[in-house]
Design a protein around this motif. Sequence first.
Motif, PDB file in Angstrom:
ATOM      1  N   TYR A  86      41.772 -69.057  22.482  1.00  0.00           N
ATOM      2  CA  TYR A  86      40.352 -68.803  22.254  1.00  0.00           C
ATOM      3  C   TYR A  86      40.154 -68.307  20.829  1.00  0.00           C
ATOM      4  O   TYR A  86      40.751 -67.325  20.411  1.00  0.00           O
ATOM      5  CB  TYR A  86      39.808 -67.781  23.253  1.00  0.00           C
ATOM      6  CG  TYR A  86      38.329 -67.577  23.078  1.00  0.00           C
ATOM      7  CD1 TYR A  86      37.429 -68.560  23.477  1.00  0.00           C
ATOM      8  CD2 TYR A  86      37.829 -66.429  22.471  1.00  0.00           C
ATOM      9  CE1 TYR A  86      36.064 -68.411  23.282  1.00  0.00           C
ATOM     10  CE2 TYR A  86      36.468 -66.268  22.283  1.00  0.00           C
ATOM     11  CZ  TYR A  86      35.592 -67.262  22.692  1.00  0.00           C
ATOM     12  OH  TYR A  86      34.248 -67.112  22.498  1.00  0.00           O
ATOM     13  N   PRO A 116      37.616 -66.590  18.615  1.00  0.00           N
ATOM     14  CA  PRO A 116      36.316 -65.939  18.679  1.00  0.00           C
ATOM     15  C   PRO A 116      35.421 -66.374  17.509  1.00  0.00           C
ATOM     16  O   PRO A 116      35.901 -66.517  16.384  1.00  0.00           O
ATOM     17  CB  PRO A 116      36.637 -64.455  18.588  1.00  0.00           C
ATOM     18  CG  PRO A 116      38.104 -64.332  18.647  1.00  0.00           C
ATOM     19  CD  PRO A 116      38.714 -65.658  18.356  1.00  0.00           C
ATOM     20  N   ARG A 134      35.905 -64.407  25.299  1.00  0.00           N
ATOM     21  CA  ARG A 134      36.982 -65.263  25.802  1.00  0.00           C
ATOM     22  C   ARG A 134      36.910 -65.427  27.326  1.00  0.00           C
ATOM     23  O   ARG A 134      36.937 -66.544  27.836  1.00  0.00           O
ATOM     24  CB  ARG A 134      38.338 -64.651  25.414  1.00  0.00           C
ATOM     25  CG  ARG A 134      39.532 -65.342  26.046  1.00  0.00           C
ATOM     26  CD  ARG A 134      40.787 -64.470  25.933  1.00  0.00           C
ATOM     27  NE  ARG A 134      41.745 -64.838  26.954  1.00  0.00           N
ATOM     28  CZ  ARG A 134      42.674 -65.774  26.794  1.00  0.00           C
ATOM     29  NH1 ARG A 134      42.802 -66.398  25.654  1.00  0.00           N
ATOM     30  NH2 ARG A 134      43.493 -66.061  27.776  1.00  0.00           N
ATOM     31  N   ASN A 140      37.399 -60.337  23.535  1.00  0.00           N
ATOM     32  CA  ASN A 140      37.917 -60.618  24.861  1.00  0.00           C
ATOM     33  C   ASN A 140      36.808 -60.965  25.830  1.00  0.00           C
ATOM     34  O   ASN A 140      36.944 -61.844  26.681  1.00  0.00           O
ATOM     35  CB  ASN A 140      38.648 -59.383  25.379  1.00  0.00           C
ATOM     36  CG  ASN A 140      39.975 -59.748  25.996  1.00  0.00           C
ATOM     37  OD1 ASN A 140      40.195 -60.887  26.400  1.00  0.00           O
ATOM     38  ND2 ASN A 140      40.850 -58.782  26.058  1.00  0.00           N
ATOM     39  N   GLY A 146      36.106 -69.034  27.523  1.00  0.00           N
ATOM     40  CA  GLY A 146      37.377 -69.670  27.190  1.00  0.00           C
ATOM     41  C   GLY A 146      37.650 -70.889  28.075  1.00  0.00           C
ATOM     42  O   GLY A 146      36.997 -71.101  29.105  1.00  0.00           O
TER      43      GLY A 146
END
Length: 401
Positions: free
Chosen positions: A183, A185, A173, A170, A177
């Motif tokens: 997104y 990873p 992202r 996250n 992103g």
Amino acid sequence: GYRIGSLLKDTGAVTYDPGFANTASSSSSITYIDGDTGVLQYRGYPIEQLAEHSNFVEVSYLLIHGELPTQEQYDAFDGRLRGHTIVHEDLRRFFRAFPYDAHPMPMVAAAVAALSTFYQDDLDVFDEGQVDTSTFRLLAKMPTIAALAHRKNMGLPVIHPDNSLSLVENFLRVNFGVPAEDYEPDPLAVKAMDQLFILHADHEQNCSTSTVRLVGSSQANLFQSISAGVNALAGPLHGGANSAVLTMLEEISASDDGPEKFMERVKNKEDGVRLMGFGHRVYKNYDPRAKIIKKTADEVLARSGGDPLLEVAQKLEEIALADDYFVERKLYPNVDFYTGLIYKALGFPTNMFTVLFAVGRLPGWIAQWREMINDPETKIGRPRQIYTGAYSRDYKEMNER
Ligand code: ACO
């Protein structure tokens, strides 16, 4: 007592220890360092094993709760974190108000302090449930806040967190992103970021951690204490060193003088120039974190096609390890020496490096604050001083001065 001019003052038993080089401010069961042999352990687990096998969320749990989580405990902890990643819309507005070219560290410090204005329901420092809620809020929102500062600097639109991703996924992202696109990873970036966060997660009573404890000792809330820690970390002799290293490498690379000439300037203490990323108050040996990072730097940089600055860094290290100035003073690479090169390869601008350190150090600050607040020995931090000023003077009117 101590002597000032002809006056001998009786101060009782006061130790004078600038920089607290020999003063223990607390007892702690969180992190163990043996600076002579280069050992670092979190709750007894060697950093090398954690860097290889664990992840940042698990290490956060370990630091805060003292034990590695069972699967069930991990899932509960991770799940609760995922539920707290979003920041209040009004907090996001802060970032619109900051100047576009502001350094991200003070933006992050301000936003963290501001969390106590948004979450007034969990500010009781002696209520375990409330402290727990602030813990989750901080751990989950800090990556979001860091990315808001990054994207503000870059003039990029905000990307919202996605709770289906892990904390580190996250984090990548929200930083990198693209709006309205899924997104994906990058596994090597996730692995490197996870590892860097683990290596930064705690380091016992360093400047920022001591700051968090000191501020917290007045029973200021967790958000306020951590915000103070972010500010302490910002200085170039502490977390700020990681960006200072990259600036130094760039300057050496751009100048006609090579690494050798630069090292002469360092040794002659010309203009107070230091080899950034070298030396440590506690490690008088190779920083174990730097060893692990060096390997990761090789992996990440190999994939991104290399970086000529890595060669400059390696050359500086080679000179230092063979030079009496550095050998006698036991100056070795610290955690910051190679991290900047990895951050750069992952796409972060230089002024974000210290923010990345702050995101990594957060679970350590929280664990130390919680240990402090629950320790019956804790007293408000209030050092003494050696007074060197004037005594008992009579006030003079302005026209008599
Ligand atoms: N380059 C050149 N000389 C150095 C360096 C360096 N990086 N670090 C220390 N020295 C020298 C000092 O000039 C001093 O020499 P002297 O005895 O001739 O006066 C001697 O080594 C001892 O240095 P101190 O500053 O007294 O050591 P201290 O423990 O106070 O400082 C510190 C530790 C701040 C980390 C220091 O080594 C330094 O400034 N390093 C560069 C900045 C840096 O990388 N900071 C990151 C630290 S790690 C972290 O925060 C994660």
